[in-house]
Structures are given as C-alpha cells and as structure tokens.
Design an enzyme around this catalytic site. Structure first.
Site, PDB file in Angstrom:
ATOM      1  N   SER A  48     -23.011 -15.667  52.133  1.00 26.53           N
ATOM      2  CA  SER A  48     -23.534 -14.437  51.522  1.00 26.53           C
ATOM      3  C   SER A  48     -22.730 -13.975  50.324  1.00 26.53           C
ATOM      4  CB  SER A  48     -23.562 -13.314  52.561  1.00 26.53           C
ATOM      5  OG  SER A  48     -22.253 -12.897  52.908  1.00 26.53           O
ATOM      6  N   THR A  57     -23.623  -9.747  51.595  1.00 25.65           N
ATOM      7  CA  THR A  57     -22.816  -9.068  50.595  1.00 25.65           C
ATOM      8  C   THR A  57     -21.564  -8.615  51.319  1.00 25.65           C
ATOM      9  OG1 THR A  57     -24.798  -8.205  49.508  1.00 25.65           O
ATOM     10  CG2 THR A  57     -22.780  -7.002  49.090  1.00 25.65           C
ATOM     11  N   THR A  87     -21.351 -10.413  46.003  1.00 28.31           N
ATOM     12  CA  THR A  87     -22.420 -11.070  46.761  1.00 28.31           C
ATOM     13  C   THR A  87     -22.956 -12.303  46.048  1.00 28.31           C
ATOM     14  OG1 THR A  87     -24.551 -10.633  47.852  1.00 28.31           O
ATOM     15  CG2 THR A  87     -24.313  -9.770  45.635  1.00 28.31           C
ATOM     16  N   ARG A 138     -32.893 -13.012  39.328  1.00 26.13           N
ATOM     17  CA  ARG A 138     -32.975 -11.738  40.057  1.00 26.13           C
ATOM     18  C   ARG A 138     -31.580 -11.133  40.209  1.00 26.13           C
ATOM     19  NH1 ARG A 138     -30.587  -9.884  45.188  1.00 26.13           N
ATOM     20  NH2 ARG A 138     -31.998  -8.364  46.112  1.00 26.13           N
ATOM     21  N   THR A 171     -24.949  -3.007  51.650  1.00 22.90           N
ATOM     22  CA  THR A 171     -25.376  -4.392  51.815  1.00 22.90           C
ATOM     23  C   THR A 171     -26.828  -4.351  52.282  1.00 22.90           C
ATOM     24  OG1 THR A 171     -24.617  -4.472  54.103  1.00 22.90           O
ATOM     25  CG2 THR A 171     -23.075  -5.218  52.444  1.00 22.90           C
ATOM     26  N   GLY A 172     -27.524  -5.463  52.135  1.00 21.85           N
ATOM     27  CA  GLY A 172     -28.921  -5.501  52.575  1.00 21.85           C
ATOM     28  C   GLY A 172     -29.853  -5.653  51.402  1.00 21.85           C
TER      29      GLY A 172
HETATM   30  N1  GLY Z   1     -27.429  -6.424  48.588  1.00 18.60           N
HETATM   31  C1  GLY Z   1     -27.361  -7.654  47.951  1.00 18.60           C
HETATM   32  C2  GLY Z   1     -28.568  -8.039  47.234  1.00 18.60           C
HETATM   33  O1  GLY Z   1     -29.649  -7.569  47.544  1.00 18.60           O
HETATM   34  O2  GLY Z   1     -28.464  -8.841  46.344  1.00 18.60           O
END
Ligand code: GLY
Length: 357
Positions: free
Chosen positions: A86, A210, A228, A238, A261-262
C-alpha cells in the site's frame, strides 16, 4: 473499499454532527486511553513495520529532535517495506503495471508543506515531498517533472515492483476480461495446469492503502506525513488524497494533526483532514473529530444514495497528545500505533457505522 449496509441499518445509526443533525443516537464515548502524553509519535500502520517505524521516530523525538525529522524517518521505514502493498516500494501498481506514488508532509512549526503525486521509481516519496517543502517555493510537484526534480536532488531511480506485486498485476490482467488475449491460449485455458488465476475477491481485498505518521516533539511542534501507492490498479495518472494538503493530511501547530487512509476521492471532496483539525480547534477531542469527519462524509452520500457508505480510516492527535482513530464501517475499529515516554502501544478507537460481517 466500498461496503454496503441496508437502508434500514444506515438510518438507525448515528450522525452526531451537532445539534442540527441529531436524528441518530450518539456513539459511545471513547476514553483517551493511551493518549494524553507529549511528546509522541503515531502511525496508522499497526503491523510489525509500523512498530519498527515508531521506535525509529521516537529515537529522534526522545533525543530532542524535531517532529518533522521524526515523521520522515518513521515513514521511510514503512515506504521501504517490500511486503507492504500500500506504500512505497512494493506498493500495488496502476492499471498499466507502473507504481505511481503520492505523498505529502507538513511542518506545523514553519506552516510549510510539500507534496508529490504520480511519482515513479523513487521509493521514498515523502522525502522528495520534504525537499519540495523546504527547497522550493511550491507545495506540489507531479509526474515526470517531480521525478526529474528528485533526481536533481540525488534520489536514485529503482524498479518499485516486487515479484509479489508483479504477479498480482499479471493475475489481475488475466482475470479482468475473457474477451482479450491475456491468459493461457484458448485451447489450453480450461486444463487444470493452466488455471493459475487468482480469485477476483482476493485481488480486490482492500486495494486502498496508505500510511499516516503524525508527531508532537519536545518543543510542542507538530508535523505529519501521509504516503501511499494509492488505489491498487488505478487508472494511470489518478491522484488520491494523500498528496493533497487538507485532504490526506493537515497540521496546525496550535491544534494538532490529522490524516486519512481509504478511498481518496471521498477525502478530497470533503477536505477531511482540514475538517478534523478545524473540529479539534473548536474543542472536539481527536477521537470525536475523526468520527465527526466520517459522519460528515456519510451525510453527504446519504442524500444521494442512502445505501452507500465509503471506506476510510481517519486518525488525529492534538497538542496534548490525545488520540483519535475511526473507521467508517466494518467490524474492525480504527487503530493506531502510538509511541511515547510510556513505550509502544496500540490505541483502539471506533467504527462510525458498525456492520455485522
Ligand atoms: N487514500 C489513498 C488513495 O486513495 O490514494
């Protein structure tokens, strides 16, 4: 990760956003537990690498060093863990098989911030973010120009794919469609020895990842990092919330720090880390601020699709060393690794909308 709960269950759960929104019951209070001590350092990683990172970051703080140095040292350890899919080296690649990293750093003492997005081939993106913060008049650098900038500062390029993530990428390609030419030849694909495909649900097991590292040093200065590899198998180019100051990270030297995170798209739209710090400034504890932010996001989605709940974990600390961690949903509460003068421990926070999975 998206999770669904029934409309009935969703409406029965709490939205304690203040007096105006109290249609729902309040969550139980969580005591500060291991918190209330400064200096301290925390991370959203609660595995063995998270602990190692905390020990290293604490050495800096215990020696009288700066919070910003401590969070960088700790985050570098997590970025370099090849088994962590991650963050940093060994992170999941994008849909083209290329690892693109995002990271941000913020130093409360100097009200300064730096970030990089879509950075390829550099395993410590948070250290490049720090150079952006301290050696330029900018905050965010992206893509190939961020890489060129990093190289000027002596960072060396390396392949960030590990055998594990390369394999995961190839298996995913083979699974994505039966209408392309990935996978064994047509006349062999049903034979057992050619059926190496991973189940789709294994590949999709929480591809978001992350880490947040936040600290208060002996001088009371606050700093934070979010780093991350982003959403696994994302569309190339992205950018998530992690390098967006105010979204994936925010620090205010008078108040504290927060990180996310998420699913980054939710976090960007809600400016969630800034919101958490603002809530703490208004008197909410770090735990309450994390819960407030997750409920604020859920409230937005409720108006559009009552059955949808996004997946995040938010973490926060204040200048008193109090702690917060909350997950949107599921059956695992938000947790963080904490290191302070009492030693290393794991703080367990809350779940904003528990499910019975
Ligand atoms: N929270 C990390 C991402 O969506 O890239």
């Amino acid at each position: 990760m998206k999770r669904r709960i029934t409309r009935r269950r969703f409406f029965s759960q709490s939205f304690g956003l203040g007096a105006g929104a109290l249609l729902f019951k309040e969550l139980p209070a969580f005591d500060g537990g291991l918190g209330g001590q400064v200096p301290l350092i925390i991370t959203s990683h609660t595995n063995a690498t998270g602990k190692k990172a905390m020990v290293a970051g604490w050495e800096v703080i215990a020696g009288g060093g700066r919070a910003v140095d401590a969070v960088e040292k700790a985050a570098n350890i997590i970025e370099e863990d090849p088994n962590d899919m991650s963050v940093g080296y060994g992170g999941f690649p994008n849909e083209d098989g290329v690892v693109q990293l995002d990271a941000s750093i913020m130093d409360g003492k100097t009200y300064n911030a730096g970030a990089v997005a879509c950075l390829e081939n550099i395993k410590n993106p948070c250290s490049v973010a720090r150079i952006v913060m301290e050696r330029t008049d900018h905050v965010l650098m992206v893509g190939r120009d961020a890489l060129a900038f990093a190289k000027k500062w002596g960072f060396t390029e390396e392949d960030l794919l590990t055998e594990k993530t390369r394999e995961a990428y190839l298996r995913r390609k083979e699974n994505l469609s039966d209408r392309d030419d990935w996978g064994p030849p047509e006349h062999l694909k049903d034979l057992p020895e050619f059926q190496q495909r991973q189940r789709r649900d294994e590949l999709d097991d929480d591809p978001h990842g992350t880490t947040n590292v936040l600290a208060v040093d002996r001088n009371g200065d606050v700093a934070g990092i979010t780093t991350t590899s982003g959403l696994g198998f994302k569309i190339a180019g992205r950018v998530g919330d992690s390098p967006i100051i105010g979204a994936g990270l925010y620090v205010d030297n008078e108040v504290g720090a927060a990180g996310a995170t998420g699913r980054g798209e939710d976090v960007i739209k809600s400016c969630a880390s800034f919101y958490m710090v603002l809530r703490m400034k208004e008197g909410r504890t770090p735990q309450q601020a994390c819960e407030d932010a997750l409920r604020m996001i859920a409230e937005k989605y409720k108006k559009v699709n009552p059955d949808f709940l996004p997946g995040e974990q938010f973490v926060a600390i204040n200048t008193k060393g109090e702690l917060g961690a909350c997950r949107t949903t599921g059956n695992r509460p938000g947790r963080i690794s904490v290191q302070n003068a009492s030693g290393y421990s794991i703080y367990t926070g809350s779940i904003a909308f528990p499910t019975e999975e």
